[in-house]
Design a protein around this motif. Sequence first.
Motif, mmCIF file in Angstrom:
data_model
loop_
_atom_site.group_PDB
_atom_site.id
_atom_site.type_symbol
_atom_site.label_atom_id
_atom_site.label_comp_id
_atom_site.label_asym_id
_atom_site.label_seq_id
_atom_site.Cartn_x
_atom_site.Cartn_y
_atom_site.Cartn_z
ATOM 1 N N ALA A 97 -6.613 -8.407 1.683
ATOM 2 C CA ALA A 97 -7.683 -7.974 1.114
ATOM 3 C C ALA A 97 -7.616 -6.702 0.961
ATOM 4 C CB ALA A 97 -8.886 -8.787 2.566
ATOM 5 N N VAL A 98 -8.937 -6.281 0.022
ATOM 6 C CA VAL A 98 -9.146 -4.833 0.038
ATOM 7 C C VAL A 98 -10.661 -5.168 -0.344
ATOM 8 C CG1 VAL A 98 -7.155 -3.971 -0.307
ATOM 9 C CG2 VAL A 98 -8.911 -4.840 -2.048
ATOM 10 N N ALA A 99 -11.474 -5.675 -0.888
ATOM 11 C CA ALA A 99 -12.790 -5.460 -1.568
ATOM 12 C C ALA A 99 -13.175 -6.846 -1.193
ATOM 13 C CB ALA A 99 -12.927 -5.395 -2.827
ATOM 14 N N LYS A 100 -14.613 -7.233 -1.135
ATOM 15 C CA LYS A 100 -15.954 -8.182 -1.613
ATOM 16 C C LYS A 100 -16.074 -8.243 -3.293
ATOM 17 C CE LYS A 100 -15.862 -10.096 2.132
ATOM 18 N NZ LYS A 100 -14.961 -10.638 3.113
ATOM 19 N N VAL A 101 -15.923 -10.019 -3.818
ATOM 20 C CA VAL A 101 -16.045 -9.972 -5.086
ATOM 21 C C VAL A 101 -17.934 -9.174 -5.470
ATOM 22 C CG1 VAL A 101 -16.988 -11.438 -6.638
ATOM 23 C CG2 VAL A 101 -14.856 -11.544 -5.597
ATOM 24 N N SER A 102 -18.712 -9.061 -4.289
ATOM 25 C CA SER A 102 -20.141 -8.831 -4.679
ATOM 26 C C SER A 102 -20.025 -6.932 -4.537
ATOM 27 C CB SER A 102 -20.733 -8.787 -4.085
ATOM 28 O OG SER A 102 -20.594 -8.848 -2.495
ATOM 29 N N GLU A 103 -19.002 -6.434 -4.450
ATOM 30 C CA GLU A 103 -19.100 -5.318 -4.283
ATOM 31 C C GLU A 103 -19.043 -4.703 -5.644
ATOM 32 O OE1 GLU A 103 -16.499 -3.054 -0.369
ATOM 33 O OE2 GLU A 103 -15.811 -4.665 -0.959
ATOM 34 N N ILE A 104 -17.958 -4.879 -6.314
ATOM 35 C CA ILE A 104 -17.560 -4.348 -7.507
ATOM 36 C C ILE A 104 -18.237 -5.181 -9.117
ATOM 37 C CG2 ILE A 104 -16.037 -3.672 -8.921
ATOM 38 C CD1 ILE A 104 -13.828 -4.374 -6.987
ATOM 39 N N ALA A 105 -19.235 -4.419 -9.512
ATOM 40 C CA ALA A 105 -20.358 -5.112 -10.394
ATOM 41 C C ALA A 105 -19.222 -5.052 -11.892
ATOM 42 C CB ALA A 105 -21.543 -4.703 -10.675
ATOM 43 N N PRO A 106 -19.816 -6.355 -12.522
ATOM 44 C CA PRO A 106 -19.043 -5.999 -14.103
ATOM 45 C C PRO A 106 -18.947 -4.535 -14.648
ATOM 46 C CG PRO A 106 -20.315 -7.985 -14.336
ATOM 47 C CD PRO A 106 -20.525 -7.058 -13.016
ATOM 48 N N GLY A 107 -17.239 -4.007 -15.687
ATOM 49 C CA GLY A 107 -17.759 -2.962 -15.990
ATOM 50 C C GLY A 107 -17.620 -1.607 -14.268
ATOM 51 N N GLY A 108 -18.093 -1.888 -13.636
ATOM 52 C CA GLY A 108 -17.627 -1.060 -12.129
ATOM 53 C C GLY A 108 -16.263 -1.542 -11.266
ATOM 54 N N VAL A 109 -15.610 -0.287 -10.645
ATOM 55 C CA VAL A 109 -14.335 0.158 -10.428
ATOM 56 C C VAL A 109 -14.680 0.677 -9.007
ATOM 57 C CG1 VAL A 109 -14.554 2.722 -10.992
ATOM 58 C CG2 VAL A 109 -12.510 1.404 -10.247
ATOM 59 N N LYS A 110 -13.744 0.185 -7.989
ATOM 60 C CA LYS A 110 -13.905 0.628 -6.518
ATOM 61 C C LYS A 110 -12.427 1.351 -6.196
ATOM 62 C CE LYS A 110 -14.396 -0.791 -1.540
ATOM 63 N NZ LYS A 110 -14.706 -1.813 -0.293
ATOM 64 N N HIS A 111 -12.576 2.326 -5.550
ATOM 65 C CA HIS A 111 -11.088 2.888 -4.349
ATOM 66 C C HIS A 111 -10.630 2.501 -3.286
ATOM 67 C CE1 HIS A 111 -8.874 6.743 -3.343
ATOM 68 N NE2 HIS A 111 -9.215 5.967 -2.672
ATOM 69 N N VAL A 112 -9.741 1.589 -3.224
ATOM 70 C CA VAL A 112 -9.336 1.588 -1.819
ATOM 71 C C VAL A 112 -8.423 2.293 -1.386
ATOM 72 C CG1 VAL A 112 -10.565 -0.986 -1.608
ATOM 73 C CG2 VAL A 112 -7.976 -0.824 -2.467
ATOM 74 N N GLU A 113 -7.560 2.049 -0.687
ATOM 75 C CA GLU A 113 -5.878 2.786 0.636
ATOM 76 C C GLU A 113 -5.508 1.721 1.201
ATOM 77 O OE1 GLU A 113 -7.208 7.009 1.656
ATOM 78 O OE2 GLU A 113 -8.099 7.154 0.016
ATOM 79 N N ILE A 114 -4.476 1.578 0.150
ATOM 80 C CA ILE A 114 -3.734 0.579 1.870
ATOM 81 C C ILE A 114 -2.220 1.623 2.039
ATOM 82 C CG2 ILE A 114 -2.101 -1.114 1.487
ATOM 83 C CD1 ILE A 114 -3.972 -2.649 -0.617
ATOM 84 N N GLY A 115 -2.593 2.195 3.022
ATOM 85 C CA GLY A 115 -1.137 3.007 3.851
ATOM 86 C C GLY A 115 -0.932 4.858 2.490
ATOM 87 N N ASP A 116 -0.071 4.689 1.839
ATOM 88 C CA ASP A 116 -0.408 5.897 1.477
ATOM 89 C C ASP A 116 -0.813 5.888 -0.252
ATOM 90 O OD1 ASP A 116 0.590 7.391 2.979
ATOM 91 O OD2 ASP A 116 2.415 7.639 2.352
ATOM 92 N N ASP A 117 -0.946 4.866 -1.003
ATOM 93 C CA ASP A 117 -1.281 3.985 -2.286
ATOM 94 C C ASP A 117 -2.876 4.374 -2.334
ATOM 95 O OD1 ASP A 117 1.464 3.077 -2.797
ATOM 96 O OD2 ASP A 117 1.502 1.612 -1.772
ATOM 97 N N GLU A 118 -3.069 5.465 -3.169
ATOM 98 C CA GLU A 118 -4.625 4.987 -3.934
ATOM 99 C C GLU A 118 -4.495 3.901 -5.337
ATOM 100 O OE1 GLU A 118 -6.181 8.434 -3.794
ATOM 101 O OE2 GLU A 118 -4.904 9.282 -2.424
ATOM 102 N N ILE A 119 -5.465 2.854 -5.286
ATOM 103 C CA ILE A 119 -5.515 2.090 -6.202
ATOM 104 C C ILE A 119 -7.015 1.524 -5.934
ATOM 105 C CG2 ILE A 119 -5.488 -0.491 -6.242
ATOM 106 C CD1 ILE A 119 -3.283 -0.046 -3.867
ATOM 107 N N GLY A 120 -7.216 1.606 -7.817
ATOM 108 C CA GLY A 120 -8.361 1.580 -8.153
ATOM 109 C C GLY A 120 -9.184 0.146 -8.815
ATOM 110 N N ILE A 121 -9.463 -0.561 -8.493
ATOM 111 C CA ILE A 121 -9.643 -2.143 -8.637
ATOM 112 C C ILE A 121 -11.839 -2.252 -9.486
ATOM 113 C CG2 ILE A 121 -10.449 -4.224 -7.597
ATOM 114 C CD1 ILE A 121 -9.500 -3.247 -5.090
#
Length: 104
Positions: free
Chosen positions: A6-30
């Motif tokens: 689990a890396v983010a809440k649905v309410s955190e990323i609006a349509p057309g939006g993106v959130k940066h998260v990191e899991i260990g060494d992996d940088e990921i855009g949702i």
Amino acid sequence: MPEFHAVAKVSEIAPGGVKHVEIGDDEIGIYNLAGEYYAIGDVCSHAYARLSEGDVYAKDGTVECPLHGAEFEIRTGKHLNFPATGPVPRYEVRVRGDDIEIAL
Ligand code: FES
């Protein structure tokens, strides 16, 4: 068997939006494209830049690298033009209740 995180809440990323998260060494855009969530590697395959800091073109399903302008498909991670010469990784995403989860 991939493990979902689990890396983010649905309410955190609006349509057309993106959130940066990191899991260990992996940088990921949702990304949220019209209510569907996608996750791709957040480090450009050309040099070091975070794609999540670039422009998102939700209608086209693409994101443009903020450093030199290479574009990537959000649904697949595929690179679309120079100077990127390779894709970024794509991650499986699922939604459980309010949580957005990514498989690693
Ligand atoms: S770092 Fe992304 S296009 Fe150069």
